[in-house]
Design an enzyme around this catalytic site. Sequence first.
Site: not given
Length: 413
Positions: A206-209
């Site tokens: 995933g990512n930090r958005s």
Amino acid sequence: MRIVLGVGGGIAAYKVASLLRLFTEAGHDVTVIPTEASTRFVGTATWEALSGNPVSNSVFDDVHQVNHVRLGHEADLIVIAPATADLLAKAATGQAGDLLTNTLLMARGPVLFAPAMHTEMWQHPATQANVETLRSRGSAVLEPASGRLTGADSGPGRLPEPDAIFDAAMALVDGQADFQLPLAGRIVTISAGGTREPLDPVRFLGNRSSGKQGVALAVAARNAGATVRLLAAHMDVPPPSGVEVVPVETALQLREAALAAAADSDVVIMSAAVADFRPAAVSDTKIKKRDDRDDPVITLVRNPDILHELVERRNSAAPGGRQQLIVGFAAETGDSDGDVLAHARAKLQRKGCDLLVVNHVGTDKVFGQDTNSVVILARSGSEPQEASGTKTEVSAAVISRIGHELNSVSPRA
Ligand code: C5P
């Protein structure tokens, strides 16, 4: 046609002399009512000479003619330019301290406000609330143009060009224009949050958005009158009310949803953080930690670039590609190959979208934060526009810019 031209106290008053000329040359009878403050920028002699009519802003001149009643009733059109923050506030709250504000309260015909002020004043919630009030009462309030302002600053807040105000005024009188809200009747698709690319039933990349920027954009677009579709990848914040939410998980699901939604959208904003890569294989069962085997190696494959694909499809459907506005986001860092803007310009070229909203990122910046600072780059080559503040404020600037782009190009079906 009888026109009342109200001139507010801003430096852009000097441009209104050209607007007055356009009206008189088209054969209209114009009465100019300058506010007291505006006469410090342009004197009444200029307005009298150019309009050929007497000029006053006092209800106590020619009292026997009851000027505010006469002017308000007789005017086929009232145009206020520049509409300063002060004049918008006075009009929205129904104040009547001078001839111009009295005339506005007496108006029977259409009223057009052409705002001009510094970006911060335009974007201030007080001004935006006043604009909303005026629009809800049926007045037309143009979006200010974007670009160089009086000082070194630039952004939305420039007085629209006299030609544009003239055209808008004529369209308003002809009943052709709908200035109620800048995105009224538009369908706006916005992707938000971060995609999650599964490795197995319990793990993902995933990512930090956080989705905060995309949600703020959805709110701003909704408030601007658009029908909003929010393609929601993983978000830390709930989606807003009054928008259609399409939940997605992976980049491939987002691609499918975006291409489907784009088919009838006037605007597509890709603010989601889309994973560039996904695991080549997704295990059906949880990948086990086993002492008797080597540690697993994850092979990644590239995800499709959704933004680029949207642009290509749009362009092949309508050669020249002006039917749909496509907006990308870019989180950039500078490096030895170039600064943030240089990378962003190259990305704008590569992706081919109309606007690119550029964030400067570090691990502590942007993601999950409530504030943001962006530069909006346009494919048309117009000057980069800066916007900063809360994600709500930045979104208002982006949506206002989109409204301006849509409304300054030919009307869309
Ligand atoms: O290439 P990069 O990820 O920096 O570009 C960011 C922009 O492209 C964003 O608007 C993002 O939503 C979009 N994007 C996309 N598909 C991808 C990767 C990014 O639409 N696979």
